[in-house]
Motif scaffolding. Structure first.
Motif, PDB file in Angstrom:
ATOM      1  N   ILE A 355       0.839  -1.204   0.000  1.00  0.00           N
ATOM      2  CA  ILE A 355       0.000   0.000   0.000  1.00  0.00           C
ATOM      3  C   ILE A 355       0.871   1.249   0.000  1.00  0.00           C
ATOM      4  O   ILE A 355       0.581   2.225  -0.687  1.00  0.00           O
ATOM      5  CB  ILE A 355      -0.935  -0.001   1.231  1.00  0.00           C
ATOM      6  CG1 ILE A 355      -1.898  -1.191   1.163  1.00  0.00           C
ATOM      7  CG2 ILE A 355      -1.708   1.310   1.332  1.00  0.00           C
ATOM      8  CD1 ILE A 355      -2.668  -1.437   2.443  1.00  0.00           C
ATOM      9  N   GLU A 356       1.949   1.211   0.778  1.00  0.00           N
ATOM     10  CA  GLU A 356       2.827   2.379   0.908  1.00  0.00           C
ATOM     11  C   GLU A 356       4.289   1.950   0.758  1.00  0.00           C
ATOM     12  O   GLU A 356       4.945   1.584   1.733  1.00  0.00           O
ATOM     13  CB  GLU A 356       2.601   3.057   2.255  1.00  0.00           C
ATOM     14  CG  GLU A 356       3.335   4.356   2.367  1.00  0.00           C
ATOM     15  CD  GLU A 356       2.509   5.449   3.041  1.00  0.00           C
ATOM     16  OE1 GLU A 356       3.094   6.460   3.391  1.00  0.00           O
ATOM     17  OE2 GLU A 356       1.298   5.275   3.204  1.00  0.00           O
ATOM     18  N   PRO A 357       4.821   1.958  -0.472  1.00  0.00           N
ATOM     19  CA  PRO A 357       6.176   1.436  -0.730  1.00  0.00           C
ATOM     20  C   PRO A 357       7.285   2.157   0.025  1.00  0.00           C
ATOM     21  O   PRO A 357       8.362   1.589   0.239  1.00  0.00           O
ATOM     22  CB  PRO A 357       6.333   1.635  -2.249  1.00  0.00           C
ATOM     23  CG  PRO A 357       4.935   1.682  -2.775  1.00  0.00           C
ATOM     24  CD  PRO A 357       4.130   2.352  -1.705  1.00  0.00           C
ATOM     25  N   GLY A 358       7.047   3.389   0.461  1.00  0.00           N
ATOM     26  CA  GLY A 358       8.087   4.135   1.173  1.00  0.00           C
ATOM     27  C   GLY A 358       8.041   3.977   2.677  1.00  0.00           C
ATOM     28  O   GLY A 358       8.618   4.795   3.410  1.00  0.00           O
ATOM     29  N   TYR A 359       7.383   2.923   3.167  1.00  0.00           N
ATOM     30  CA  TYR A 359       7.185   2.714   4.608  1.00  0.00           C
ATOM     31  C   TYR A 359       8.457   2.071   5.192  1.00  0.00           C
ATOM     32  O   TYR A 359       8.618   0.857   5.216  1.00  0.00           O
ATOM     33  CB  TYR A 359       5.969   1.810   4.798  1.00  0.00           C
ATOM     34  CG  TYR A 359       5.337   1.826   6.178  1.00  0.00           C
ATOM     35  CD1 TYR A 359       5.999   2.333   7.291  1.00  0.00           C
ATOM     36  CD2 TYR A 359       4.050   1.333   6.363  1.00  0.00           C
ATOM     37  CE1 TYR A 359       5.405   2.340   8.533  1.00  0.00           C
ATOM     38  CE2 TYR A 359       3.429   1.332   7.598  1.00  0.00           C
ATOM     39  CZ  TYR A 359       4.116   1.839   8.687  1.00  0.00           C
ATOM     40  OH  TYR A 359       3.518   1.846   9.926  1.00  0.00           O
ATOM     41  N   ALA A 360       9.358   2.907   5.696  1.00  0.00           N
ATOM     42  CA  ALA A 360      10.674   2.434   6.152  1.00  0.00           C
ATOM     43  C   ALA A 360      10.571   1.423   7.294  1.00  0.00           C
ATOM     44  O   ALA A 360      11.256   0.389   7.296  1.00  0.00           O
ATOM     45  CB  ALA A 360      11.526   3.624   6.588  1.00  0.00           C
ATOM     46  N   GLU A 361       9.716   1.720   8.286  1.00  0.00           N
ATOM     47  CA  GLU A 361       9.599   0.824   9.444  1.00  0.00           C
ATOM     48  C   GLU A 361       9.107  -0.562   9.028  1.00  0.00           C
ATOM     49  O   GLU A 361       9.547  -1.577   9.585  1.00  0.00           O
ATOM     50  CB  GLU A 361       8.646   1.415  10.486  1.00  0.00           C
ATOM     51  CG  GLU A 361       9.171   2.665  11.176  1.00  0.00           C
ATOM     52  CD  GLU A 361       8.738   3.941  10.467  1.00  0.00           C
ATOM     53  OE1 GLU A 361       8.450   3.876   9.239  1.00  0.00           O
ATOM     54  OE2 GLU A 361       8.692   4.997  11.131  1.00  0.00           O
TER      55      GLU A 361
END
Length: 637
Positions: A355-361
C-alpha cells in the motif's frame, strides 16, 4: 573461602537514645536481643558471624531457613520487653576469611536492612524467588528502590506474616531516592465497537512510545512491559511499583465514522494525582498529525521538569491508515516470537509495503522477521539473511534515523556474516537512536558471548531488564546469559518468572531444564525436556534437549533414536537446519568427532548462533580440543 549464602542483617533501632534515657533497660533489651538471635539462628541452621554495636550479621545455607528465622525473631521480640529490630536478607556470593566477611552480597543485604522498618523483614528479589512457593511465608512487593552505592534499582519485598510490620511504600520511600523521570505508557484503550480498531489504539501507544523515548533525561519503559497490563484493571500504584516508574500515561481512543476522539492523561504514580489530561476530536484523515500533536504536548509537559534538550523527533514515514493498520497487525504477530507467527507478521508487513512502498519501518520489520527465521533454523540461513539484508538496506535508504533498520542489519552481521565490528557499530547506532529498543541490547549481549566476554553480556541484559522488566524475550535472554556464566540458580529464577506468566511457555521450560541439567541433575531435567517435546505437538521437533538428557542419563539407545529423528526431520524439511541440535546430542553422547562434524556443518551453512552456543558450559570439552582454534577462526573470532 567463597560461598553462596543467605545473608541476614539485624539492627536494633533507638538503642542510642534509650541508653541516654534508661541505660539499664537499654542493656536488658540488648541482652534479650542477643539471646533470641543466638537461639533462633542456630535452630534454623544459621551462624552469627559478627556483632557490631547494636546489630549483627548472620549467614545461612538456605534462604528459606533465613526467612523462617527472621519471622520467629521478630515474633519473639514483640513480647515484653519489646525490642524494635530491622532485618534485611539477601542471597549472594560472599568471601569469608577468618572472622571477616565481605562481597557485593553483604553490601546489598546491609542496604536492604537499612531500608527496613522496626518490626519488619525486608528481602531482595533473589530471596523472594526462593521463598515464593512456601505456603507458610507471606510477602508483599514494595517495588524498586535506588540504594546507595548500588548501580541498579533493587526490587524489594516485605515479609507479611502475623506480627511482622509491613509498611506502605511511602513510608519506605523517605529513606531512599524514588524513581525520577521514569514513565510507563499504558496501552490506550479501544472504546470503539469494532475490534479491528484495537490495532489503531495500539498504534497511538506505539507512536507515543517512539516520541517519548527521544526526550533526554526521560526513561520510558519498553513496549513489552507496558503492554503486559493491556486489558487489566491493576491499580496505577501497583503498576508503577512493578515497572519502577514515577509517572504513567494512559488514555483511550474512540472511532466513529471518519472521526476519532483521543483522551490522554498523565498520572503521578505515588498518589494517583492527575498531572494533566486532554481530549482531542479530529477527522480521521489527519490522524498522523494528531499523533504527532499529542506526543509533542505530552513530551513538553514532561520536559518542564527535565534539564537538557530532547533529540529531534523521528516522524514515521507512513501516511496511509490501511498501511499503518497492517503494520500494527504485523507487530502483534512478531511479538509472539513463534516461527508460525513470524511468518504471519511478514505477510502483514508486506501488505503495508504494497500500500505504501516508502514505509521504512515496515521494510525494517520484514528484515528482522526473516533474520529471526534464519537464526532459529526455520529457513536456510543464506536465503533468510539475504532477504533480510535487502529489506534492511531499503529501510535505511528510506530513513536511516530509525533504530529498527540498524537492528535488522546487526542481526545479519551477527548471526550470518560474523562481521563483528559492523554488528557492534549497528547496535550502538540503534541504541543511540532509540534507547528503549531492548532488541538491540539483546543482540549486544550475544555479541559479547560470541566474543567470550560473558560478564559484559550479563551486564547488558541486566540493564535491558531494568528498561523492560516484563519482556519475556529479555527475561529469557538474561537467563541464558546466567547459564553461560554458570549461574544456574539465577537462570532457574529467570525461567520461573516466565513460567509465572505462562506455565506452558516452551522456551521457559527449556531454559529451566538446561539450567537444572548443567547444574548436575539431568534426571530432573529429562522430565522438563519431555514436556518441551510434548508441547511442540510434533514427533520430530523439540528433541535436542531430550537427546542430550538421555545420553547424560546413560540411555544411549534413546539418545541415538533422537539423532535418527533429527536426521529424518532434516530430510522431510530441507529448509530447516538441525546441525546445531545434532552437535549437541553427539556431544552428550561423548562423540567429539561427530560433534565437530556438525559444528563445521553449522559454519558451512552460516548458522550464526553456533558462535554463541559453543560458549555453553558443556562445550568445555570441545574447547579443550586442538580443532577448536580453527573453528573460531572460521567465524572470524
Amino acid at each position: 573461602m567463597r560461598q553462596l549464602a543467605a545473608i541476614l542483617f539485624a539492627d536494633m533501632t533507638g538503642y542510642t537514645a534509650l541508653m541516654q534515657e534508661n541505660e539499664q533497660l537499654a542493656r536488658a533489651k540488648r541482652q534479650r536481643l542477643k539471646e533470641v538471635l543466638e537461639h533462633t539462628i542456630a535452630r534454623f541452621h544459621g551462624k552469627i558471624l559478627q556483632y557490631y554495636g547494636d546489630g549483627s550479621l548472620s549467614i545461612f545455607n538456605s534462604a528459606i531457613d533465613s526467612v523462617h528465622a527472621a519471622i520467629e525473631i521478630q515474633q519473639q521480640l514483640l513480647q515484653h520487653p519489646k525490642v524494635d529490630l530491622r532485618i534485611g536478607i539477601h542471597t549472594g556470593d560472599v568471601i569469608i576469611e577468618e572472622e571477616a566477611i565481605y562481597g557485593d552480597g553483604v553490601n546489598l543485604a546491609s542496604r536492604i536492612e537499612s531500608l527496613a522498618v522496626p518490626g519488619g523483614v525486608f528481602v531482595s528479589e533473589k530471596v523472594f524467588d526462593e521463598i515464593r512457593n512456601q505456603e507458610h511465608i507471606q510477602t508483599r512487593e514494595l517495588g524498586y528502590f535506588e540504594l546507595k552505592n548500588i548501580k541498579q534499582p533493587i526490587r524489594v519485598f516485605a515479609i507479611a506474616n502475623n506480627g511482622i510490620i509491613v509498611p506502605g511504600r511511602s513510608e519506605v520511600r523517605g529513606k531512599t531516592a524514588a524513581p525520577v523521570n521514569r514513565l510507563a505508557v499504558l496501552p490506550f484503550v479501544n472504546m470503539s465497537a469494532d475490534p479491528e480498531n484495537e490495532y489503531f489504539s495500539d498504534g497511538i501507544t506505539e507512536e507515543l512510545l517512539n516520541t517519548l523515548t527521544r526526550v533526554d533525561g526521560l526513561q520510558v519503559t519498553s513496549r513489552t512491559s507496558a503492554f503486559a497490563f493491556k486489558g487489566k484493571n491493576d491499580d496505577i500504584r501497583d503498576i508503577a511499583i512493578q515497572l519502577n516508574v514515577d509517572k504513567i500515561l494512559e488514555g483511550s481512543v474512540r472511532k466513529a465514522g471518519n472521526r476519532v476522539r483521543i483522551t490522554a492523561q498523565l498520572i503521578n504514580a505515588a498518589d494517583g494525582f492527575h498531572i494533566w489530561s486532554e481530549t482531542y476530536d479530529r477527522k480521521l484523515d489527519d490522524i498522523f498529525e494528531v499523533q504527532d500533536e499529542i506526543s509533542g504536548i505530552i513530551a513538553n509537559k514532561l520536559k518542564e521538569n527535565l534539564s537538557g534538550a530532547d533529540r529531534p523527533a523521528i516522524r514515521s514515514s507512513v501516511k496511509n491508515i490501511a498501511a499503518y493498520t497492517h503494520y500494527l497487525k504485523g507487530l502483534h504477530f512478531k511479538n509472539k516470537i513463534t516461527p508460525a507467527d513470524t511468518r504471519k507478521a511478514i505477510e502483514c508487513f508486506k501488505q503495508a509495503i504494497a500500500i505504501e512502498p516508502g514505509y521504512a519501518e515496515a521494510h525494517a520489520m520484514v528484515a528482522q522477521s526473516y533474520c529471526s527465521l534464519g537464526t532459529m533454523g526455520q529457513m536456510i540461513p543464506h536465503t533468510a539473511f539475504e532477504i533480510g539484508h535487502q529489506y534492511a538496506d531499503k529501510a535505511l535508504e528510506l530513513d536511516d534515523n530509525i533504530a529498527e533498520g540498524h537492528i535488522a542489519k546487526a542481526m545479519a552481521f551477527l548471526y550470518y556474516e560474523w562481521k563483528w565490528d559492523e554488528a557492534y557499530a549497528a547496535l550502538q547506532k540503534a541504541i543511540e537512536l532509540n534507547p528503549s529498543r531492548v532488541e538491540a541490547y539483546d543482540l549486544l549481549g550475544f555479541y559479547y558471548i560470541a566474543k567470550a566476554q560473558k560478564p559484559e553480556g550479563v551486564k547488558v541484559l541486566e540493564h535491558a531488564e531494568q528498561i523492560d522488566p516484563l519482556s519475556p524475550t529479555i527475561i529469557r535472554s538474561l537467563g541464558t546469559m546466567y547459564i553461560f556464566e554458570e549461574r544456574f540458580d539465577d537462570a532457574i529464577r529467570q525461567a520461573d518468572k516466565l513460567l509465572e506468566m505462562n506455565p506452558e511457555m516452551r522456551s521457559a521450560i527449556e531454559l529451566k531444564a538446561w539450567a537444572i541439567g548443567m547444574k548436575g541433575d539431568w534426571k530432573s531435567a529429562l522430565v522438563l525436556f519431555e514436556e518441551v517435546h510434548r508441547l511442540t505437538g510434533h514427533p520430530l521437533k523439540g528433541l535436542m534437549g531430550l537427546g542430550v538428557c538421555y545420553a547424560r542419563c546413560g540411555m544411549m539407545d534413546k539418545a541415538l533414536e533422537c539423532v535418527h529423528k533429527l536426521e529424518l526431520r532434516q530430510q522431510q524439511e530441507p529448509d530447516s537446519v538441525v546441525d546445531g541440535d545434532l552437535a549437541a546430542v553427539w556431544l552428550g553422547i561423548g562423540d567429539i568427532d561427530k560433534t565437530y562434524y556438525y559444528l563445521n556443518e553449522c559454519i558451512d551453512k552460516r548458522m550464526g548462533p553456533v558462535a554463541c552456543f559453543i560458549e555453553y558450559p558443556p562445550y568445555k570439552v570441545v574447547k579443550a580440543d586442538p580443532r577448536f582454534h580453527d573453528l573460531k577462526q572460521r567465524m572470524g573470532i
